[in-house]
Each structure stands twice: as structure tokens, then as C-alpha cells.
Design a protein around this motif. Structure first.
Motif, PDB file in Angstrom:
ATOM      1  N   SER A 168      -3.843   7.572   7.273  1.00 26.56           N
ATOM      2  CA  SER A 168      -3.534   6.516   8.235  1.00 26.56           C
ATOM      3  C   SER A 168      -2.972   5.297   7.520  1.00 26.56           C
ATOM      4  O   SER A 168      -2.061   4.631   8.041  1.00 26.56           O
ATOM      5  N   SER A 169      -3.484   4.978   6.307  1.00 25.05           N
ATOM      6  CA  SER A 169      -2.976   3.784   5.625  1.00 25.05           C
ATOM      7  C   SER A 169      -1.531   3.996   5.181  1.00 25.05           C
ATOM      8  O   SER A 169      -0.694   3.096   5.307  1.00 25.05           O
ATOM      9  N   ALA A 211      -8.526   7.892   6.045  1.00 29.68           N
ATOM     10  CA  ALA A 211      -8.085   6.552   5.668  1.00 29.68           C
ATOM     11  C   ALA A 211      -6.787   6.622   4.888  1.00 29.68           C
ATOM     12  O   ALA A 211      -5.873   5.815   5.100  1.00 29.68           O
ATOM     13  N   LYS A 266      -6.623  -0.395  -1.681  1.00 30.75           N
ATOM     14  CA  LYS A 266      -6.740  -0.675  -0.252  1.00 30.75           C
ATOM     15  C   LYS A 266      -7.208   0.572   0.491  1.00 30.75           C
ATOM     16  O   LYS A 266      -7.972   0.478   1.448  1.00 30.75           O
ATOM     17  N   ASP A 267      -6.760   1.705   0.001  1.00 30.54           N
ATOM     18  CA  ASP A 267      -7.183   2.968   0.584  1.00 30.54           C
ATOM     19  C   ASP A 267      -8.692   3.128   0.476  1.00 30.54           C
ATOM     20  O   ASP A 267      -9.359   3.553   1.422  1.00 30.54           O
ATOM     21  N   THR A 320      -8.586  -3.513  10.542  1.00 30.66           N
ATOM     22  CA  THR A 320      -8.142  -3.494   9.157  1.00 30.66           C
ATOM     23  C   THR A 320      -6.899  -2.641   8.980  1.00 30.66           C
ATOM     24  O   THR A 320      -5.938  -3.019   8.301  1.00 30.66           O
ATOM     25  N   LEU A 321      -6.918  -1.488   9.660  1.00 26.83           N
ATOM     26  CA  LEU A 321      -5.768  -0.604   9.554  1.00 26.83           C
ATOM     27  C   LEU A 321      -4.531  -1.281  10.134  1.00 26.83           C
ATOM     28  O   LEU A 321      -3.443  -1.270   9.531  1.00 26.83           O
ATOM     29  N   GLY A 376       0.801  -1.214   0.000  1.00 24.53           N
ATOM     30  CA  GLY A 376       0.000   0.000   0.000  1.00 24.53           C
ATOM     31  C   GLY A 376       0.833   1.263   0.000  1.00 24.53           C
ATOM     32  O   GLY A 376       0.529   2.219   0.716  1.00 24.53           O
ATOM     33  N   ALA A 429      -3.296  -3.782   7.776  1.00 24.80           N
ATOM     34  CA  ALA A 429      -2.609  -3.175   6.631  1.00 24.80           C
ATOM     35  C   ALA A 429      -1.143  -2.957   6.984  1.00 24.80           C
ATOM     36  O   ALA A 429      -0.232  -3.201   6.172  1.00 24.80           O
ATOM     37  N   LEU A 454     -10.275   0.869   3.063  1.00 24.86           N
ATOM     38  CA  LEU A 454     -10.158   1.443   4.401  1.00 24.86           C
ATOM     39  C   LEU A 454     -11.136   2.599   4.574  1.00 24.86           C
ATOM     40  O   LEU A 454     -11.772   2.749   5.620  1.00 24.86           O
ATOM     41  N   ALA A 473       1.493   1.676   6.661  1.00 20.45           N
ATOM     42  CA  ALA A 473       2.327   0.971   5.687  1.00 20.45           C
ATOM     43  C   ALA A 473       3.795   1.347   5.899  1.00 20.45           C
ATOM     44  O   ALA A 473       4.681   0.486   5.942  1.00 20.45           O
ATOM     45  N   PHE A 500      -2.173   0.592  -3.141  1.00 22.69           N
ATOM     46  CA  PHE A 500      -2.487   1.734  -2.277  1.00 22.69           C
ATOM     47  C   PHE A 500      -3.860   2.285  -2.626  1.00 22.69           C
ATOM     48  O   PHE A 500      -4.701   2.517  -1.752  1.00 22.69           O
TER      49      PHE A 500
END
Lengths: 688, 100
Positions: free
Chosen positions: A546-547, A543, A396-397, A420-421, A386, A424, A400, A551, A393
Motif C-alpha cells: 500500500s505504501s 503496508a 516509512k514502510d 498515515t497511509l 518512499g 504518505a 506503516l 507513493a 521507503f
């Protein structure tokens, strides 16, 4: 071109028949037949894709049916194909990955004694998968669903001389049966309620209220059971890691990119039938899967097992995304995942081909030996982790964001986003652990390192193609507000009739349909368009940051531990031996199933066997004994009474004959005397 | 001469024939007895025809019987000849091969 879509699956079917019949006698053992068939399919799929793309209508649908099976004139099973935007994308994904895997297999399977059969199996798989994608009714998707299961079984057990492979293919097939049974029940509930099989007809039936409430929830969960089995979701995920016993190209094609995505595709395809309760089940099953699989992947030593659990986990992301209402997000992740996961698997195949080992602790420093494999592998890893700029990314973003939006709307389900976060981040960590252990550092096994070499071009070209497709710009140009996938694959309106009004949108308006994609699945209550858009935007922003953050953290941690040696992983493992054992033993799922399902089934079959031997056979033998008794009785009756009567008649005849023959003296005078005497007696009787 | 006298003659003739059949062993003599019985019947035919029915049906029947008797005599005598050639006798008691 769309009109000829039905040809796409038929080409590999033809190739299957050719290869299975005469493949061995063809030049190059028939691999070109399969490759040509799937390559032509890819060309047609791309043509269809661009045709659909040019039409650029989110609601585009090419749907053709003709009667196939007439059951007594009362009910007609229809065959047909359905091409809409999702199908067009899926066609390209399936034929694309399949073509590359075919080409890769030429190198990987070189010299295998069953070379042509391998290509025949690949062809039957491609046929089934394409049929599944093009199916337009529950009936046909079920047929192809089972066919891909068969192809998977054949290919996992391709090296059936190995006991582990033979066991793995049986396990995959049987575990899948459990899920498929749920699928069957689900679609039979729908069929029994609505009396039709086509998707649109069933959706229409649900809209008319023919099935609703708990029964509809059950039907939805039943159909989702099929996805649980095929997409390796908790609690039926156990077959997928074992399926890695198959040849690596098969793992890439079937157990990473296409077949396991069939479950996600199925959920997306029948999206309108799910009730809010069913969606909640889907979301939590996906959540459990993505978390459990990621934790197992942290400790696995086998390069393919790590990828297998990461596949499970990513499928969990997709399922969870669909469950929380991120329809577009789930299907987009399915598409992007197909490319980078196929790349990772083929890359692992290239590595295994080079070092003849699957244990990542026997590798290390391979970067110097196989630069192309390593580079493509790292690109795909960046995608799955991601990192911005890569396709993973982007998708998945979105997932999220959908989870966070769902959590903001229903605070009691905020845990979905949090887990989930966290997962990730774990994904980034275990994937970079894999990359670092495989390609960087010092070689740990010098003998294997010395023999390692780059693979031939027909193996690295597919890697390069797939790695190229792992960049985000294919799906969304950097400056565009929305990717084409978001516009083309909007969330379909739910067919479920709820008490609250389901928000409706003017058809064909991409903007409003896109907004629907971000809408929660639970009854929205009063229409609050601005608020929704605002919420979606906010969720998206949070999201995204944070993702990226988790990552980066995961990657940093992986480098810190495995490259720079901040912490010794063995010491950590020694500090928490219970947790480590728990993860190494894959949460003891196999042991649990062995103890409950497998041994339970065995005990049950032993009990049934005893019952069969003693009770059923006893009854049968008793019947036989009674038959013997009855027939001996009847035999006696036959001998005594029937034969007695027959013999009696004969005896009486003989006795009376031997009495009467005394009168037949042959003497003329006797006859005349009796004659005259008789006449005299008659005269005397008449006279007096 | 009335019907009853003719019937008495016929009955007497019948009895003679029957007696001959019952007592004689020679096949030719038995055949002669049969002829007497036939002729007793002929007398009855003619007598009843003449006195009772008044049409000549009985007479015609009598002629048939005579013809039949001639044929019968011819066949019977032929059988006796064959019997004599085979067994050397015409005793009727000897011809009992078909007894039960």
C-alpha cells in the motif's frame, strides 16, 4: 575507543570558546577550528560505531558514572555517559550531518560579517546535541535539552537585523519553553517518586512499582510534552516553519536532522516508562501532526517552508511510529530522515544561494543550470516519498507496518493507519510538486534563471555525500531479511507493571527481541508468539504494497498536475476557496494562538501590570506614608520628651550650680565661720 | 593637775585660735591662729596619752604635728611672700580669685 566517548562533545565546546574569544583574529576567521573539532568527533563516532557494530549485541551498554554534585551527603547527582546501540547511531548521525553542514556553511556563509560567530554557534550546538545523546540521566538530558534550545535560538536569530528573524527566534524559544515545562514536570514526578535521576535507576524504580497508574501516565505525557515542543508536534509545531528565518545550513542541521529529532530520541530513550494510555496520546499527537503539516505543505510557495512542514510531518511519522509500538521503526526513520532531509535542506540552500529567492514560483527549469544540486535533491525526494530502494521507503514502510499491526490488534484505532497511509501519498505529492516547480518546466523568472549557477564544491560535496546515504542498501542489503538497525536496536522491555504479564525474552537473543519490536504496546494478554509473528508479517506485507501504491499515486498526480497540466491547480484553488485559504493560512494556527495565547498573555500582563501599579504599589506607598507618619510622631516624642529630659537635667544642673556658687565666696572667714558653725551645730545635735 | 583642767586649757587655746582666724585679716595673724589650734590639739594628744592610754603614741603624734606645723608655716609664709609680691598685700579677703 568507547571509553573516550566523553571527548566527542568536549571538542566542539573547546572550538566554541576559541571561536567566540579569538575567532575573528584567526586565519580564515576560525572556521577550521570548528570543522576540525566536529570532524575529529565524526572520526571518533565512526570508530565507536564500528566497535559497537563488531560487538553486535542488541543489549550492549557502556555505562559509566561518577559523583558530580554531593548535596549534603544525602543525595548525589551523578554525571556520566551512556553508550548503547542507539547512542552509537545517533553519534554518527549528529556528527556526520554536523560535519557536512559545517563544510557547506564555509561556502554559504562566505563574507558574512559574523562569520566566526556563526561557527562558534554551530560548535555550541554540536556540543549540546552530543551531550544530549550521551546523557545517562534525566537531569543531564534536561540540561543539554535546554542548551540545544539556546543554540537554536541563537542560530534562528543569527540575522537579527531582520525583524522576522528576531521574532522567529523569540517564538521558537517561547514555544519550546511551554513543552520544556511539561518535560520538567514529567521528570520531577519521576524524581519525586523514585528519588533517582539515572534512566536505568528510574526504570528500576518503576519496575518496583514506586510509581504507577495515572501518575506514571502523567509523567510520561509530561516528558512527551518536551518532545512535542522540540520535535515541533501539534499543537506546538508553529515555531518550526518560522525557524526557517535562520541561515539555511542551520535549518538543515538543527531544524531538520538533529535537534528536532531530539524529541524522538527522548521518547525512544525513556521508552520503558510509557504506559499504554501515554502511548495512545503519543500516537494520536503524531498522527495529527503528520496530517496537518502535510496538508499545509501542499499549498506553501516557499521552498524552505515546504521542507519545514514536511519535517514536521516526518517527525509526526516517527512519533506516531513510536506511539504505536514501532520503536525500531521510529528511530530508524529518525536516522534515515536525518540524511535525506539534511540533503534536501542543503539542496534548497544551494538553490537559494543561486537564485536569491525562496519562492518556488519564481524558479523552474533549474535542472539545466545546477545538475548536481538537482540530482541530489531528486534522490533525497525519492527517499522521502518512499520509493523502493531508498532509505525512506524502508523506514516509512516499517512505521506503516507498525501502525497497521496496531490497527489490526485494536480495530478502533485503524484510523491511524488509514490517515498515515493517505499522508504518505500526500508527502510524495507535495515533494514532487516542489521538485517539478523548482527544477523542471520552463523558467518562470528569466532574470533569476540567467543568474543561477552551480554552487562551489564545498557546497555540493556534502549534498552528494548525503544523497548517497539516502539509499536503502546502507541500512539493509537487498537480500537480507533484516537490516542491521532492526537487529541492533530492539524495542526495550517496558518497565510499566501491568496486570497482564509483560512478555519477557531471553536477553541477547536478537530474534526474539526483534519479535518484541513488532509486538503491540497494549497489554498483550496471553502469550501468543506465533500469532504475533504471523500478524506482523501480514501487516508488513500489506503496508509495503500500500505504501508503494500511494507513493506512486502521489508522484503520478504531481507530474500530472504540475508537469503535464491535467488539472490547473489555480482552478482547483478557486473552486474550493475556503479550503485553499484554510491551508494557505496554515489552519489559522498562528491566528488562533495570537488570539488566545498571545493576546491572553498580553491581557493578563496588562491586568497584572494594573494590579502592580495600583494595588502593590499602593500598598507600598501606603507603607511608606505610614512610615513617614510614624517617624514624624516619633520625632515629636524625641524632641519633646527625650530632649526635654536631657535639657531638664542640664537646666537643673545649671540652676543648682548657680545657686550653690553663691556659697563659694572665696573669703577665708566665711569658710572658717561655716566650718566652725557646722561643728557647733553637730555638737549641739549630738549633745541634746 | 587632772585631765579635765588640761582639756579646758586646750579648749581655751582652740577658741583663741579660732577667734584669731575669724577676726584677723592679716594672713600672718590667721596663720598664728592656725598654730594655736594645732597646739590645742597637741595638748589633747599628750593629755589623753598620759591619762588614758598610758603609752606614748600621743606624744609621738604631737611631735609629728609640730613638724607638720613647721612645714606648713614654711609653705604658708612662702605663699604669703609671693602673694605680697603679686598683689602688694597679705589681706586674706583680697585672695578671693577662686570664688564661684
Amino acid at each position: 575507543m568507547i571509553r573516550y566517548a566523553y571527548i566527542i562533545p568536549l571538542l566542539p565546546l573547546l572550538a566554541f570558546f576559541v571561536n567566540i574569544a579569538v575567532g575573528k583574529r584567526l586565519p580564515r576567521k576560525g572556521d577550521w577550528v570548528s570543522i576540525a573539532a566536529i570532524g575529529a568527533g565524526l572520526a571518533m563516532s565512526i570508530a565507536i560505531f564500528f566497535e559497537v557494530f563488531r560487538i553486535h549485541d542488541p543489549n550492549f551498554k557502556y555505562h559509566v558514572v561518577y559523583p558530580w554534585l554531593d548535596i549534603g551527603g544525602r543525595f548525589v547527582v551523578k554525571a556520566g555517559i551512556l553508550v548503547d546501540n542507539i547512542t552509537a547511531v545517533m553519534l554518527v548521525v549528529v556528527t556526520g550531518v554536523s560535519t557536512l553542514v559545517h563544510i557547506f556553511s564555509v561556502g554559504y556563509m562566505h563574507g558574512d560579517p559574523r562569520y566566526s560567530r556563526f561557527f562558534a554557534y554551530l560548535s555550541i550546538f554540536s556540543f549540546s546535541m552530543l551531550g544530549l545523546v550521551l546523557a545517562e540521566s534525566f537531569f543531564f538530558i534536561y540540561i543539554f535539552w535546554e542548551l540545544v534550545g539556546l543554540a537554536s535560538y541563537l542560530l534562528i536569530g543569527f540575522w537579527f537585523e531582520k525583524k522576522s528573524a528576531a521574532d522567529a527566534c523569540k517564538k521558537a524559544f517561547i514555544v519550546n519553553r511551554v513543552g520544556d515545562f511539561g518535560f520538567l514536570i514529567g521528570f520531577l514526578i519521576l524524581f519525586a517518586s523514585t528519588g533517582v535521576l539515572g534512566y536505568d535507576e528510574v526504570f528500576q524504580g518503576i519496575r518496583e512499582g514506586k510509581v504507577a497508574g495515572t501518575l506514571l501516565t502523567l509523567a510520561g505525557i509530561g516528558i512527551f510534552c518536551g518532545a512535542i515542543g522540540k520535535s515541533a508536534q501539534f499543537p506546538l509545531h508553529v515555531w518550526l516553519p518560522d525557524a526557517m528565518e535562520g541561515p539555511t545550513p542551520v535549518s538543515a542541521l538543527i531544524h531538520a536532522a538533529t535537534m528536532v529529532a531530539a524529541g524522538v530520541y527522548l521518547v525512544g530513550r525513556v521508552y520503558p516508562i510509557f504506559t499504554p494510555d501515554a502511548f495512545l496520546v503519543i500516537a494520536y499527537i503524531g498522527l495529527l501532526t503528520l496530517f496537518i503539516s502535510a496538508t499545509i505543505a501542499l499549498t506553501s510557495r516557499d521552498i524552505k517552508k515546504v521542507l519545514a512542514y514536511s519535517t514536521c510531518s516526518q517527525l509526526g511519522f516517527m512519533i506516531m511510529g513510536l506511539g504505536v509500538g514501532g520503536f525500531t521503526a521510529g528511530l530508524l526513520h529518525l536516522t534515515t530522515h536525518a540524511a535525506f532531509k539534511a540533503c534536501l535542506f542543503l539542496g534548497s540552500g544551494s538553490v537559494i544561494h543561486a537564485v536569491h529567492s525562496q519562492d518556488i514560483f519564481e524558479m523552474g527549469g533549474l535542472w539545466k543550470k545546477m545538475k548536481i544540486t538537482a540530482a541530489t535533491f531528486i534522490i533525497a525526494t525519492l527517499a522521502i516519498a518512499g520509493v523502493p530502494g531508498f532509505s525512506g521507503f524502508y523506514s516509512k514502510d516499517m512505521i506503516l507496518a507498525a501502525a497497521l499491526e496496531f490497527g489490526m490488534r485494536h480495530p478502533q484505532h485503524m484510523i491511524i493507519f488509514v490517515v498515515t497511509l493517505f499522508t504518505a501519498g500526500m508527502t510524495a505529492f507535495y515533494m514532487f510538486r516542489l521538485v517539478i516547480l523548482t527544477f523542471f518546466g520552463k523558467p518562470r523568472d528569466h532574470h533569476k534563471y540567467d543568474h543561477a549557477h552551480e554552487s562551489p564544491p564545498n557546497m555540493w560535496v556534502p549534498l552528494v555525500v548525503l544523497a548517497t546515504l539516502s539509499f536503502a542498501f546502507w541500512f539493509k542489503t537487498p537480500l537480507a531479511e533484516k537490516g542491521w538497525f532492526e537487529v541492533m536496536v530492539p524495542k526495550p522491555a517496558s518497565a510499566v507493571v501491568t496486570a497482564a504479564a509483560v512478555p519477557t525474552h531471553p536477553a541477547g537473543d536478537p530474534k526474539s527481541v526483534h519479535d518484541a519490536a513488532h509486538r503491540g504496546v497494549l497489554p498483550a494478554g496471553d502469550p501468543k508468539g506465533d500469532h504475533d509473528a504471523h500478524l506482523a508479517h501480514k501487516a508488513h506485507t500489506i503496508a509495503m504494497y500500500s505504501s508503494v501504491g500511494v507513493a506512486g499515486l502521489g508522484i503520478l498526480l504531481a507530474f500530472g498536475i504540475y508537469m503535464l497540466g491535467w488539472v490547473d491547480p489555480d482552478k482547483v484553488a478557486a473552486k474550493y476557496p475556503r479550503l485553499h485559504d484554510f491551508l494557505v493560512n496554515k489552519w489559522y494556527f498562528d491566528e488562533l494562538y495570537e488570539a488566545t495565547a498571545v493576546n491572553g498573555t498580553k491581557a493578563l500582563s496588562r491586568a497584572l501590570g494594573w494590579f502592580d501599579l495600583h494595588v502593590v504599589d499602593g500598598l507600598v506607598n501606603l507603607c511608606a506614608q505610614m512610615g513617614v507618619w510614624a517617624s514624624s510622631l516619633i520625632g515629636k516624642f524625641d524632641n519633646a520628651v527625650v530632649d526635654g529630659a536631657v535639657n531638664g537635667v542640664a537646666t537643673v544642673t545649671i540652676e543648682s550650680g548657680s545657686f550653690i556658687r553663691r556659697f563659694q565666696t572665696g573669703k577665708l572667714h566665711h569658710y572658717v565661720f561655716i566650718l566652725a558653725g557646722g561643728v557647733l551645730i553637730i555638737y549641739l545635735v549630738k549633745a541634746f | 593637775m587632772g585631765l579635765d583642767k588640761l582639756l579646758v586649757i586646750s579648749a581655751a587655746l582652740f577658741c583663741c585660735g579660732l577667734y584669731a582666724i575669724l577676726t584677723r585679716r592679716n594672713a600672718v595673724a590667721v596663720l598664728m591662729g592656725v598654730e594655736l589650734i594645732l597646739n590645742a590639739a597637741n595638748i589633747n594628744f599628750v593629755a589623753f596619752s598620759f591619762y588614758v592610754s598610758r603609752v606614748i603614741g600621743g606624744q609621738i603624734f604631737a611631735v609629728f604635728v609640730i613638724v607638720l606645723a613647721a612645714a606648713e608655716a614654711a609653705v604658708a609664709l612662702a605663699i604669703f611672700l609671693r602673694m605680697y609680691a603679686t598683689t602688694g598685700t597679705v589681706e586674706v579677703d583680697a585672695a578671693d580669685h577662686l570664688k564661684g
